[in-house]
Structure formats: C-alpha cells, structure tokens
Write a protein that holds these residues in place. Structure first.
Motif, PDB file in Angstrom:
ATOM      1  N   ASN A  93      -5.658  19.688  -4.252  1.00 53.04           N
ATOM      2  CA  ASN A  93      -6.414  20.712  -3.525  1.00 53.04           C
ATOM      3  C   ASN A  93      -5.483  21.496  -2.622  1.00 53.04           C
ATOM      4  OD1 ASN A  93      -8.884  20.201  -4.605  1.00 53.04           O
ATOM      5  ND2 ASN A  93      -9.518  18.811  -2.968  1.00 53.04           N
ATOM      6  N   TYR A  94      -5.709  22.788  -2.556  1.00 54.25           N
ATOM      7  CA  TYR A  94      -4.914  23.686  -1.721  1.00 54.25           C
ATOM      8  C   TYR A  94      -5.879  24.283  -0.720  1.00 54.25           C
ATOM      9  CZ  TYR A  94      -1.256  27.140  -0.761  1.00 54.25           C
ATOM     10  OH  TYR A  94      -0.287  27.904  -0.163  1.00 54.25           O
ATOM     11  N   SER A  95      -5.939  23.688   0.478  1.00 52.50           N
ATOM     12  CA  SER A  95      -6.956  24.054   1.448  1.00 52.50           C
ATOM     13  C   SER A  95      -6.333  24.532   2.756  1.00 52.50           C
ATOM     14  CB  SER A  95      -7.858  22.852   1.706  1.00 52.50           C
ATOM     15  OG  SER A  95      -7.099  21.774   2.175  1.00 52.50           O
ATOM     16  N   PRO A  96      -7.135  25.184   3.623  1.00 46.72           N
ATOM     17  CA  PRO A  96      -6.619  25.645   4.923  1.00 46.72           C
ATOM     18  C   PRO A  96      -6.174  24.475   5.798  1.00 46.72           C
ATOM     19  CG  PRO A  96      -8.759  26.605   4.461  1.00 46.72           C
ATOM     20  CD  PRO A  96      -8.511  25.587   3.412  1.00 46.72           C
ATOM     21  N   LEU A  97      -5.130  24.716   6.577  1.00 49.45           N
ATOM     22  CA  LEU A  97      -4.578  23.701   7.468  1.00 49.45           C
ATOM     23  C   LEU A  97      -4.236  24.356   8.796  1.00 49.45           C
ATOM     24  CD1 LEU A  97      -3.285  20.759   7.706  1.00 49.45           C
ATOM     25  CD2 LEU A  97      -1.152  21.894   7.141  1.00 49.45           C
ATOM     26  N   LYS A  98      -4.676  23.757   9.895  1.00 48.41           N
ATOM     27  CA  LYS A  98      -4.361  24.250  11.234  1.00 48.41           C
ATOM     28  C   LYS A  98      -3.126  23.501  11.734  1.00 48.41           C
ATOM     29  CE  LYS A  98      -7.083  25.339  15.090  1.00 48.41           C
ATOM     30  NZ  LYS A  98      -8.161  24.968  16.009  1.00 48.41           N
ATOM     31  N   VAL A  99      -2.075  24.229  12.113  1.00 49.44           N
ATOM     32  CA  VAL A  99      -0.826  23.642  12.576  1.00 49.44           C
ATOM     33  C   VAL A  99      -0.699  23.879  14.070  1.00 49.44           C
ATOM     34  CG1 VAL A  99       1.678  23.679  12.354  1.00 49.44           C
ATOM     35  CG2 VAL A  99       0.260  24.062  10.349  1.00 49.44           C
ATOM     36  N   ARG A 100      -0.422  22.801  14.833  1.00 51.73           N
ATOM     37  CA  ARG A 100      -0.213  22.912  16.274  1.00 51.73           C
ATOM     38  C   ARG A 100       1.194  22.422  16.584  1.00 51.73           C
ATOM     39  NH1 ARG A 100      -3.503  19.205  19.508  1.00 51.73           N
ATOM     40  NH2 ARG A 100      -5.081  19.883  18.070  1.00 51.73           N
ATOM     41  N   LEU A 101       2.017  23.313  17.159  1.00 50.02           N
ATOM     42  CA  LEU A 101       3.401  22.984  17.490  1.00 50.02           C
ATOM     43  C   LEU A 101       3.476  22.333  18.868  1.00 50.02           C
ATOM     44  CD1 LEU A 101       5.138  26.221  16.215  1.00 50.02           C
ATOM     45  CD2 LEU A 101       4.796  24.077  15.001  1.00 50.02           C
ATOM     46  N   ALA A 102       4.644  21.806  19.198  1.00 49.15           N
ATOM     47  CA  ALA A 102       4.842  21.083  20.458  1.00 49.15           C
ATOM     48  C   ALA A 102       4.650  21.977  21.679  1.00 49.15           C
ATOM     49  CB  ALA A 102       6.228  20.458  20.489  1.00 49.15           C
ATOM     50  N   ASP A 103       4.937  23.271  21.554  1.00 45.51           N
ATOM     51  CA  ASP A 103       4.792  24.173  22.703  1.00 45.51           C
ATOM     52  C   ASP A 103       3.369  24.701  22.860  1.00 45.51           C
ATOM     53  OD1 ASP A 103       4.658  25.894  20.565  1.00 45.51           O
ATOM     54  OD2 ASP A 103       6.116  27.320  21.345  1.00 45.51           O
ATOM     55  N   GLY A 104       2.440  24.261  22.011  1.00 49.61           N
ATOM     56  CA  GLY A 104       1.047  24.670  22.121  1.00 49.61           C
ATOM     57  C   GLY A 104       0.653  25.790  21.177  1.00 49.61           C
ATOM     58  N   THR A 105       1.599  26.368  20.484  1.00 47.82           N
ATOM     59  CA  THR A 105       1.318  27.431  19.540  1.00 47.82           C
ATOM     60  C   THR A 105       0.511  26.880  18.372  1.00 47.82           C
ATOM     61  OG1 THR A 105       3.439  28.432  20.092  1.00 47.82           O
ATOM     62  CG2 THR A 105       2.368  29.212  18.101  1.00 47.82           C
ATOM     63  N   GLU A 106      -0.511  27.628  17.954  1.00 47.75           N
ATOM     64  CA  GLU A 106      -1.323  27.226  16.819  1.00 47.75           C
ATOM     65  C   GLU A 106      -1.362  28.347  15.800  1.00 47.75           C
ATOM     66  OE1 GLU A 106      -5.216  26.170  18.100  1.00 47.75           O
ATOM     67  OE2 GLU A 106      -4.561  24.350  19.091  1.00 47.75           O
ATOM     68  N   PHE A 107      -1.354  27.977  14.530  1.00 43.37           N
ATOM     69  CA  PHE A 107      -1.551  28.952  13.473  1.00 43.37           C
ATOM     70  C   PHE A 107      -2.194  28.266  12.288  1.00 43.37           C
ATOM     71  CE2 PHE A 107       2.696  27.271  12.855  1.00 43.37           C
ATOM     72  CZ  PHE A 107       2.774  27.055  11.493  1.00 43.37           C
ATOM     73  N   GLU A 108      -2.737  29.063  11.384  1.00 40.44           N
ATOM     74  CA  GLU A 108      -3.406  28.515  10.217  1.00 40.44           C
ATOM     75  C   GLU A 108      -2.661  28.921   8.963  1.00 40.44           C
ATOM     76  OE1 GLU A 108      -7.864  28.612   8.423  1.00 40.44           O
ATOM     77  OE2 GLU A 108      -7.606  28.439  10.586  1.00 40.44           O
ATOM     78  N   THR A 109      -2.523  27.975   8.063  1.00 38.56           N
ATOM     79  CA  THR A 109      -1.857  28.197   6.790  1.00 38.56           C
ATOM     80  C   THR A 109      -2.627  27.436   5.719  1.00 38.56           C
ATOM     81  OG1 THR A 109       0.274  28.123   5.655  1.00 38.56           O
ATOM     82  CG2 THR A 109      -0.230  26.281   7.116  1.00 38.56           C
ATOM     83  N   ARG A 110      -2.078  27.346   4.553  1.00 39.92           N
ATOM     84  CA  ARG A 110      -2.701  26.568   3.483  1.00 39.92           C
ATOM     85  C   ARG A 110      -1.716  25.493   3.033  1.00 39.92           C
ATOM     86  NH1 ARG A 110      -7.134  28.757   0.753  1.00 39.92           N
ATOM     87  NH2 ARG A 110      -6.343  27.932  -1.208  1.00 39.92           N
TER      88      ARG A 110
END
Length: 69
Positions: free
Chosen positions: A8-25
């Motif tokens: 499955n290739y689904s959306p993923l929310k990524v949270r970095l150590a500095d608090g930055t968040e972005f969404e990818t697949r």
C-alpha cells in the motif's frame, strides 16, 4: 501492474526533531513518522562534534565479558 503484489502507498505525516511537519506518501504501515535526527541537530550539518562516553561502554564491556579474579 499485477494486483495484490505491491505494498500500500498511503499518506504519511512526518514530524522532524525541530517540530517541522509535512505530509508525503510512503509504504510504511503507520500513519505518522517521528524523526529524532534531522539537519538542525545532526553533527554533519551543524559542524558541532558530540563526544560519546566511551569509558562507560568499555567498563560495561569489561563487567560483562572481563575475567573474574
């Protein structure tokens, strides 16, 4: 593409150590990934060296595998 052989290739929310968040697949099974290391705190990018407590590791090794008296 053949059915049933691809992950499955689904959306993923990524949270970095500095608090930055972005969404990818991604093919990861979870919905969120939290990173402990990124370009804001990794020694390669910051130029700061971090010294590891090697003496503690050596002592732990000697206690575990060293000869007994």
């Amino acid at each position: 593409m053949k059915k049933g052989i691809h992950p499955n290739y689904s959306p993923l929310k990524v949270r970095l150590a500095d608090g930055t968040e972005f969404e990818t697949r991604s093919t990861m099974p979870s919905d969120e990934y939290v990173s402990d290391v990124d370009s804001t705190n990794h020694p390669f990018y910051t130029g700061r060296r971090q010294y590891v407590d090697t003496a503690g590791r050596v002592e732990k090794f000697r206690r575990r595998y060293g000869k007994t008296k």
